[in-house]
Write a protein that holds these residues in place. Structure first.
Motif, PDB file in Angstrom:
ATOM      1  N   GLY A  61     -25.275  -3.695  20.543  1.00 16.07           N
ATOM      2  CA  GLY A  61     -25.339  -4.409  19.598  1.00 16.07           C
ATOM      3  C   GLY A  61     -26.146  -5.115  18.822  1.00 16.07           C
ATOM      4  N   THR A 114     -28.797  -2.656  16.974  1.00 12.89           N
ATOM      5  CA  THR A 114     -28.009  -2.298  15.636  1.00 12.89           C
ATOM      6  C   THR A 114     -28.411  -3.244  14.695  1.00 12.89           C
ATOM      7  OG1 THR A 114     -26.986  -0.669  16.703  1.00 12.89           O
ATOM      8  CG2 THR A 114     -25.843  -1.546  14.621  1.00 12.89           C
ATOM      9  N   ARG A 169     -20.765  -0.246  10.217  1.00 14.61           N
ATOM     10  CA  ARG A 169     -21.102  -0.286  12.162  1.00 14.61           C
ATOM     11  C   ARG A 169     -22.019  -1.040  11.698  1.00 14.61           C
ATOM     12  NH1 ARG A 169     -26.897   0.999  12.312  1.00 14.61           N
ATOM     13  NH2 ARG A 169     -28.053   0.929  10.210  1.00 14.61           N
ATOM     14  N   GLU A 170     -22.021  -2.124  11.155  1.00 12.86           N
ATOM     15  CA  GLU A 170     -22.980  -3.750  11.393  1.00 12.86           C
ATOM     16  C   GLU A 170     -21.996  -4.527  12.079  1.00 12.86           C
ATOM     17  OE1 GLU A 170     -24.498  -3.466   7.757  1.00 12.86           O
ATOM     18  OE2 GLU A 170     -26.395  -2.430   8.555  1.00 12.86           O
ATOM     19  N   SER A 176     -29.925  -4.503  11.026  1.00  9.92           N
ATOM     20  CA  SER A 176     -29.793  -4.243   9.731  1.00  9.92           C
ATOM     21  C   SER A 176     -30.279  -4.964   8.719  1.00  9.92           C
ATOM     22  CB  SER A 176     -28.108  -5.606  10.639  1.00  9.92           C
ATOM     23  OG  SER A 176     -27.661  -6.200   9.218  1.00  9.92           O
ATOM     24  N   ALA A 185     -21.222  -3.679  15.227  1.00 12.44           N
ATOM     25  CA  ALA A 185     -21.850  -3.448  16.073  1.00 12.44           C
ATOM     26  C   ALA A 185     -21.905  -5.157  16.256  1.00 12.44           C
ATOM     27  CB  ALA A 185     -23.512  -3.721  15.714  1.00 12.44           C
TER      28      ALA A 185
END
Length: 313
Positions: free
Chosen positions: A275, A278, A107-108, A282, A111
């Motif tokens: 983005g 997120t 997901r990172e 991280s 992003a």
């Protein structure tokens, strides 16, 4: 225009290096002094300067400034400043390489891709063009007072909270200041071709020295106050948003205003903000605060970091 984009990317790389190095220097200062920064410390920069890694970050900041000045000679504020938001991607990449990418999550990385897509979408839709080289004094006074008021509110809001709270609001204050610095750089860049005489007989050189020094102090306090994950969103979003607004208000730069263009611009900024948010949370960035950026979910290091994060709130 292409040269402005390349120079902006170079500036982003340098400022990302500055953020990482200055935070590392601040952490070492915390370890040596045994306490975090609380309130305003006018001697903080001099104490940080004893850390070689912080000095490396300072040199990187100066290099980023030089690249930014060059970029603004060849492109409008509304083009250059949003590209500087790529800084957070470089911060993320530094930490990923440092840990051999073991802490990265899908997901990172998604992003990170979304952030780049948001910048691209905004620039393509806005298609910033035009603008004057010099702005009327009345517009400079209005914009300067407005930014000063907003920075003052952010600094006041930073008081009384924990490390994350202080770092977040000081990050916002820094981002706003950097956006105004970028506008002053744009004014100054139009005099560079005239040589030293043209530069130092113009007011913008002296305003840049004063405001730039203030912004550097704010940035130093922001990275020393708490986690980089808390201050970085303010750095990354506040700077381009402020600069784009000043580009339109002060320099008369034009953005796409058709319904489709406006919708795409808003969508691009939303994707960019999502983005940034997120990536700022991280594990690679938060975990770096405990020296365990390479731990994975479920490992003992993660439990320790969760406890560290809980205490910092």
């Amino acid at each position: 225009m292409e040269l402005a984009i390349l120079l902006s990317l170079a500036a982003s790389l340098c400022t990302a290096t500055a953020s990482v190095c200055q935070r590392l220097g601040a952490r070492r200062l915390e370890r040596d002094d045994g306490h975090q920064v609380h309130g305003f410390d006018p001697w903080l920069v001099f104490r940080l300067a004893r850390q070689p890694v912080w000095l490396l970050g300072f040199v990187s900041m100066l290099a980023g400034f030089a690249f930014q000045v060059s970029a603004l000679r060849f492109g409008p504020l509304a083009l250059v400043q949003p590209i500087l938001a790529v800084e957070l991607l470089f911060v993320f990449g530094y930490l990923a390489m440092r840990t051999r990418n073991r802490g990265a999550r899908r997901r990172e990385w998604a992003a990170a891709i979304a952030m780049s897509a948001g910048i691209s979408l905004f620039l393509r839709a806005a298609a910033p063009t035009g603008g004057r080289d010099h702005a009327p004094a009345s517009l400079w006074w209005l914009s300067g007072l407005a930014i000063a008021a907003a920075v003052g509110i952010a600094i006041a809001a930073s008081a009384g909270g924990g490390p994350v709270h202080r770092a977040a609001f000081l990050g916002i204050a820094t981002g706003l200041s950097w956006g105004f610095v970028a506008a002053v750089i744009k004014e100054l860049s139009s005099h560079v071709s005239g040589g030293p005489v043209a530069i130092f007989t113009n007011w913008s050189a002296y305003v840049l020295m004063g405001v730039g020094t203030g912004a550097m102090l704010l940035a130093s306090h922001a990275v020393a106050a708490g986690p980089l994950a808390a201050s970085q969103p303010g750095f990354t979003i506040g700077d381009p948003v402020t600069a784009v607004l000043l580009g339109v208000f002060v320099f008369g730069e034009r953005l796409g205003t058709s319904p489709a263009a406006l919708a795409a611009e808003v969508l691009g900024l939303i994707v960019l903000a999502a983005g940034v948010w997120t990536l700022s949370g991280s594990w690679l960035i938060i975990g770096a605060e405990s020296g365990r950026a390479d731990c994975k979910p479920g490992e003992p290091g993660e439990q320790a970091q969760q406890e560290l994060t809980r205490r910092s709130r």
